[in-house]
Enzyme design. Structure first.
Site, short mmCIF file in Angstrom:
data_model
loop_
_atom_site.label_atom_id
_atom_site.label_comp_id
_atom_site.label_asym_id
_atom_site.label_seq_id
_atom_site.Cartn_x
_atom_site.Cartn_y
_atom_site.Cartn_z
N THR A 20 0.80 -1.22 0.00
CA THR A 20 0.00 0.00 0.00
C THR A 20 0.84 1.28 0.00
O THR A 20 0.36 2.33 0.42
CB THR A 20 -0.96 0.02 1.21
OG1 THR A 20 -0.18 0.09 2.42
CG2 THR A 20 -1.83 -1.21 1.23
N TYR A 57 3.78 6.20 4.49
CA TYR A 57 3.04 6.15 3.23
C TYR A 57 1.87 7.14 3.32
O TYR A 57 0.79 6.82 3.79
CB TYR A 57 2.51 4.75 2.95
CG TYR A 57 3.55 3.67 2.78
CD1 TYR A 57 4.89 3.98 2.56
CD2 TYR A 57 3.20 2.33 2.84
CE1 TYR A 57 5.83 2.98 2.39
CE2 TYR A 57 4.14 1.33 2.68
CZ TYR A 57 5.46 1.65 2.46
OH TYR A 57 6.39 0.65 2.32
N LEU A 208 7.24 -6.22 -8.99
CA LEU A 208 6.92 -5.74 -10.34
C LEU A 208 7.75 -4.52 -10.73
O LEU A 208 7.45 -3.85 -11.72
CB LEU A 208 5.43 -5.43 -10.45
CG LEU A 208 4.51 -6.65 -10.32
CD1 LEU A 208 3.05 -6.23 -10.26
CD2 LEU A 208 4.74 -7.63 -11.48
N ARG A 210 8.14 -1.49 -9.54
CA ARG A 210 7.37 -0.24 -9.58
C ARG A 210 6.57 -0.11 -10.89
O ARG A 210 6.38 0.98 -11.40
CB ARG A 210 8.25 0.98 -9.36
CG ARG A 210 8.91 1.04 -7.98
CD ARG A 210 9.37 2.43 -7.61
NE ARG A 210 8.24 3.33 -7.35
CZ ARG A 210 8.37 4.63 -7.12
NH1 ARG A 210 9.58 5.19 -7.13
NH2 ARG A 210 7.32 5.39 -6.89
N LYS A 216 2.96 -2.61 -19.00
CA LYS A 216 2.05 -1.53 -19.38
C LYS A 216 2.77 -0.29 -19.92
O LYS A 216 2.13 0.65 -20.39
CB LYS A 216 1.17 -1.14 -18.19
CG LYS A 216 0.27 -2.28 -17.73
CD LYS A 216 -0.53 -1.91 -16.48
CE LYS A 216 -1.38 -3.09 -16.03
NZ LYS A 216 -2.12 -2.78 -14.77
N ARG A 230 9.33 8.03 -9.85
CA ARG A 230 9.80 7.19 -10.95
C ARG A 230 10.37 8.04 -12.09
O ARG A 230 11.20 7.55 -12.87
CB ARG A 230 8.66 6.30 -11.45
CG ARG A 230 8.32 5.16 -10.50
CD ARG A 230 7.16 4.33 -10.99
NE ARG A 230 5.91 5.09 -10.96
CZ ARG A 230 4.72 4.56 -11.29
NH1 ARG A 230 4.65 3.30 -11.70
NH2 ARG A 230 3.63 5.30 -11.22
N ARG A 284 -3.31 0.69 -6.20
CA ARG A 284 -3.98 1.84 -5.60
C ARG A 284 -5.31 2.16 -6.27
O ARG A 284 -5.96 3.14 -5.92
CB ARG A 284 -3.09 3.07 -5.62
CG ARG A 284 -2.61 3.50 -6.99
CD ARG A 284 -1.88 4.82 -6.88
NE ARG A 284 -1.09 5.12 -8.06
CZ ARG A 284 -0.53 6.30 -8.30
NH1 ARG A 284 -0.69 7.27 -7.44
NH2 ARG A 284 0.18 6.50 -9.39
N GLN A 288 -5.83 -3.15 -10.61
CA GLN A 288 -4.37 -3.30 -10.56
C GLN A 288 -3.94 -4.56 -9.81
O GLN A 288 -2.80 -5.00 -9.97
CB GLN A 288 -3.74 -2.07 -9.91
CG GLN A 288 -3.84 -0.82 -10.77
CD GLN A 288 -3.15 0.37 -10.16
OE1 GLN A 288 -3.07 0.50 -8.93
NE2 GLN A 288 -2.63 1.26 -10.99
#
Length: 315
Positions: A20, A57, A208, A210, A216, A230, A284, A288
């Site tokens: 999360t 977070y 994965l 990020r 995708k 990123r 999120r 997903q």
């Protein structure tokens, strides 16, 4: 979904956990609370019973969203494993630093219990090693919380072998949470074999990469909103991005031969590594996490493993 016991405890975890970090929005360009709650509900519907969060977070937001989602879903407390963290501090300008002093952790556990609307944390992890605080002091306070029943298991995240050795001289250590995926295999040299040898569960985060291993992204779509870090990562820019995208395309073709998606292949690969207990799948918004249903019930054969290694070498 596949389940197993967290080593050295009676805690039954789903082998795919919901991560999360993105739900908190911080460093991900924000979040939509309604979407986040629906994503958590989707994970629960898939049989994912383990949810990993942290105070930093979203500066408490992720923990609060997790609590709200569980409350609205009316999930019995003993049917979900809540893993959260400690050892980070921040100010109102979103400056963040490490702080694993005992007094900070005693404050953090109470704040997390309140935000998560629970009387105990299943797995409590130190988020990052704090170079300003002796590890023995941090370990001692988590051992204290463990004896008090406020936490059911003790973990660390991003710790080296030497740091885990120092920890285990003072307190139990049930889990380690390092980054691990097809594109980042550093823990194979030390952390992973150490955890196997000492019966420490491994919760692999970023399986994965990020989002890179979801298949995708293209060079054109690897663009990120303000606040999403990123955009500054080398693996998402320039020649390194192009190299990673070539790898992903070859992995996608291999996955299709198996009737799987590239994300399912990537996470299954992590779960099949000896010593890995759990893989954290971040989501999120709805949709997903849906692919996680295709991770369970199969294994990567030696022949497929060899083809994966060849792709990583040659692409």
């Amino acid at each position: 979904m596949e389940y197993t016991l967290l080593d050295g405890t009676g805690i039954r975890v789903s082998r795919v956990a919901l991560g999360t970090w993105a739900i908190g929005g911080w460093l991900w360009g924000g979040t939509d609370v309604g979407d986040a709650i629906r994503a958590i509900h989707e994970a629960l519907d898939l049989g994912i019973t383990t949810i990993d969060t942290a105070p930093v977070y979203g500066f408490g937001l992720s923990e609060e969203i997790v609590a709200r989602a569980l409350r609205e879903k009316r999930v019995p407390r003993d049917q979900v494993v809540i893993a959260t963290k400690c050892g980070m501090e921040w100010d109102d300008k979103e400056n963040v630093w490490r702080n694993s002093r005992p007094e900070r952790i005693r404050q953090e556990i109470e704040d997390s219990l309140r935000r998560l609307e629970t009387e105990y944390i299943d797995l409590y992890q130190v988020h990052w090693p704090d170079p300003e605080t002796p590890i023995a002091e941090t370990a001692a306070v988590l051992a204290e919380l463990y004896r008090q029943g406020k936490i059911r298991a003790i973990g660390v995240s991003n710790y080296s072998v030497e740091q885990m050795d120092q920890w285990r001289a003072v307190a139990p250590l049930h889990s380690s949470q390092p980054p691990y995926n097809l594109l980042d295999r550093r823990i194979e040299a030390d952390v992973l074999p150490y955890c196997r040898e000492h019966g420490i569960a491994v919760l692999a985060y970023s399986p994965l990469a990020r989002g890179l291993l979801t298949g995708k992204f293209t060079e054109e779509t690897a663009k990120f909103p303000p606040g999403d870090t990123r955009a500054r990562e080398s693996r998402f820019t320039g020649e390194e991005l192009r190299r990673n995208l070539r790898r992903v395309e070859h992995l996608r073709a291999l996955a299709q031969e198996l009737g799987k998606t590239v994300a399912q292949l990537a996470v299954r690969w992590v779960l099949d590594q000896p010593g890995v207990t759990v893989a954290l799948w971040g989501a999120r918004r709805p949709g997903q996490i849906a692919e996680a249903a295709g991770v369970a019930g199969w294994v990567i054969t030696p022949a497929v493993r060899e083809r994966i290694e060849a792709i990583l070498r040659e692409a």
